[in-house]
Design an enzyme around this catalytic site. Sequence first.
Site, short mmCIF file in Angstrom:
data_model
loop_
_atom_site.label_atom_id
_atom_site.label_comp_id
_atom_site.label_asym_id
_atom_site.label_seq_id
_atom_site.Cartn_x
_atom_site.Cartn_y
_atom_site.Cartn_z
N VAL A 1 -8.82 3.17 -11.21
CA VAL A 1 -9.25 3.06 -12.69
C VAL A 1 -8.58 1.84 -13.20
O VAL A 1 -8.89 1.61 -14.55
CB VAL A 1 -9.15 4.37 -13.30
CG1 VAL A 1 -9.84 5.42 -12.59
CG2 VAL A 1 -7.65 4.68 -13.31
N GLY A 2 -7.58 1.29 -12.68
CA GLY A 2 -7.06 0.10 -13.37
C GLY A 2 -6.04 -0.48 -12.43
O GLY A 2 -5.53 0.15 -11.45
N ARG A 3 -5.82 -1.79 -12.85
CA ARG A 3 -5.06 -2.55 -11.94
C ARG A 3 -4.20 -3.35 -13.13
O ARG A 3 -4.49 -4.05 -14.08
CB ARG A 3 -5.55 -3.71 -11.13
CG ARG A 3 -6.34 -2.86 -9.87
CD ARG A 3 -7.01 -3.81 -9.18
NE ARG A 3 -7.71 -3.26 -8.13
CZ ARG A 3 -7.50 -3.16 -6.72
NH1 ARG A 3 -6.11 -3.06 -6.54
NH2 ARG A 3 -8.29 -2.47 -5.76
N ALA B 1 0.07 -5.52 -13.68
CA ALA B 1 0.96 -6.43 -13.10
C ALA B 1 2.06 -5.65 -12.17
O ALA B 1 2.50 -6.26 -11.13
CB ALA B 1 1.78 -7.00 -14.14
N VAL C 1 -3.60 1.66 -10.60
CA VAL C 1 -3.82 3.09 -11.19
C VAL C 1 -5.16 3.89 -10.56
O VAL C 1 -6.15 3.20 -10.47
CB VAL C 1 -4.15 3.13 -12.57
CG1 VAL C 1 -4.39 4.48 -13.45
CG2 VAL C 1 -3.02 2.52 -13.36
N LYS D 1 -0.37 6.60 -10.84
CA LYS D 1 0.24 5.19 -10.93
C LYS D 1 0.96 4.71 -9.65
O LYS D 1 2.18 5.09 -9.66
CB LYS D 1 0.71 4.78 -12.16
CG LYS D 1 1.40 3.52 -12.25
CD LYS D 1 1.92 3.07 -13.67
CE LYS D 1 0.82 3.28 -14.99
NZ LYS D 1 1.44 2.61 -16.09
N ASP E 1 4.28 -1.16 -27.30
CA ASP E 1 3.14 -1.87 -26.69
C ASP E 1 1.90 -0.84 -27.33
O ASP E 1 0.99 -0.52 -26.61
CB ASP E 1 3.16 -1.95 -25.36
CG ASP E 1 1.91 -2.93 -24.59
OD1 ASP E 1 1.41 -3.57 -25.74
OD2 ASP E 1 1.72 -2.73 -23.59
#
Length: 684
Positions: free
Chosen positions: A10-12, A14, A18, A33, A128
């Site tokens: 569902v995500g990449r 640095a 994920v 993660k 962040d």
Amino acid sequence: MEKYEKIRVVGRGAYGIVHLCQRLSDKKLFIIKQIPVEQMTKDERQAALNEVKVLSMLNHINIIEYYENFLEDKALMIVMEYAPGGTLLDYLQSRNGQLLDEEEILKFFAQMLLSLQHVHSKQILHRDLKTQNILLDKKKELVKIGDFGISKVLSSKSKAFTVVGTPCYISPELCEGKPYNQKSDIWALGCVLYELASLKRAFEATTLPALILKIMRGTFSPISDVYSVELRSLILSMLHLDPNKRPHINQIMAQPIVINALMYLHTDMGSVPCTRICRPLSNMPSSSRGRTAVKGGNSARGRSLIQALSTVFSWGGGVNTPIKLPLPSSETQVIQVSTGRTQKAAVTKNGRLFFWESSGVSSESIIPGAVDSGTNIPVYVPRYLEGQAAVTIHHVACGDLFNACLTDRGILMTYGSGANGCLGHGNYQDVAQAKIVEALLGYEVVQVSCGASHVLAVTNEHEVFSWGRGDNGELGLNNQESYPCPQEIPIAGEEMLPSHVYCGVDCSMIITQDGQLLACGNNRYNKLGLDVIDESGTSISTVEEQTVFTPVRSYPITNIKVKHVALGTSHSAILSEEGECYMLGTNQFGQLGCDDTLLPRQPYHITLFNDKIHTLACGDTFTVAALQDGEVYTWGKGSRGRLGRPDQQSNLPMKVNITGEEPFQVVCISCSHGNTLLATKRKY
């Protein structure tokens, strides 16, 4: 990952990938993660550790929940709550320019305030905050703040300096490189509130210099007048260029429009709690999991013609003579062994960790390798550590009912009984599978030693950490407190560079890079050599206990370069680089290797072996030594097979009958209480 099934990526980012995963036991969805810490530098590992540390400190309904972490395929896996509603950014983009109602904006904003208030109460800066890091539940009503990868824990109410964060949301003081505090998070939250009200970012530009210039000027498009003056004024106050003039989070929550939204959360929305019940980070799965037969079996049939590369012998605990323990295969090369009160472990040359289980193990045991202490000789079966996967184990140490293992990249993992905090996870919970000691993830550990209920670890930069029980000052922290989390030990003198650590039942020792010996803990019978004894053998002063690491002061230990140390319950053995062996402590059972049971507190030099001792170990009331030619000797109390022969006691060293098909060399000896584990290798 045995408990989870990967569904999709569902995500990449640095630092890693994920995954959306499903727990096999109850089909519940989680986010995992995956951070490849094995290939990271120390600083990058510290950044990964930071997210785990911050998440574990937070416990709020509006913050993504942290469940556990583990090492898998040379990566740190962080298991977190799954928010099926996607990000707030996705939701705003799906509006296609249709503005949100002010009531909905305030509903989202109030939850963000509650979560940020919890974060700031822990002296943590998120650093962040942005719509990509704000997640929603399935109904898109409940807000969850996530991604604490670059958050900072403040040691005091001081300010931070590092320039981090997403450019569109960073504060003016951060652009100028000035110190910042919680008011920078208020600025970022103001940017998010602006985005909720306008469906676009407050500050955008095609280049970074132009973006910074806009932020420094505080110029942004006005907010639609469909919203109340109070909401527009709140956004302007949060985006004030002067951080001192931005409202504190409590001041924001006290404003009438925000109070109404908070009341809605606690009434119409269903009394959203601010905290949830804490649960253990690691569940205790059944110990029967994964207990299938080892590939190749344990029968000697078909392997008798193949001479093993290594042989491991065991005695004690009612076993009077050395028995040969089965290995996973004839090609297994054992490079290190360790034994605890109830477990026996070994590390192979190719980085696998395995334990020997016996027929007397209870099905409820949480420690792989726990053995029966009955009088019958148990049948041992080697089992590889569950969940090791592609991780290469370099070293193992066993304590009482717990184990510590070290990877070739310096990552320390522990599991077993959490009594006395000896697992180093910051709590006293038991852990069934090897779990990373998070506090040491930013360091490269090179060696670890376990006592009965405390642990010492040394890093490649000569830092030493201790944790667990400290009743006798064995942690070296200048007190008698116990600690469930690693504490760095102060070492006096810049020239003192620790290289090896050793833990006893109630004491500890450190060997420095130049062969000096430091000790702390219980010094009864001068077993640590902390008494001041001069060259003539005169005792000048005695020390019964020392809570800080202090140089050994008993001659002639003060004049030798120490190579190895072995610690028993009430005696110890010190081996010099030249092979000299000095015994310290009580000789009540002949464990010092001489006939005189009333020896004074001076070190006793064993000359019988002509200084040819290769390695040695101390049990509770006995000593084991291996010579350079492979011969093994024991002395001390002989009950229950401690000496590896039927003799009940031997004040003088006597040879143990260890048979091998070919000439062998002893690789490693480990003793715990009344048990001995000894590994050999063939001489080529």
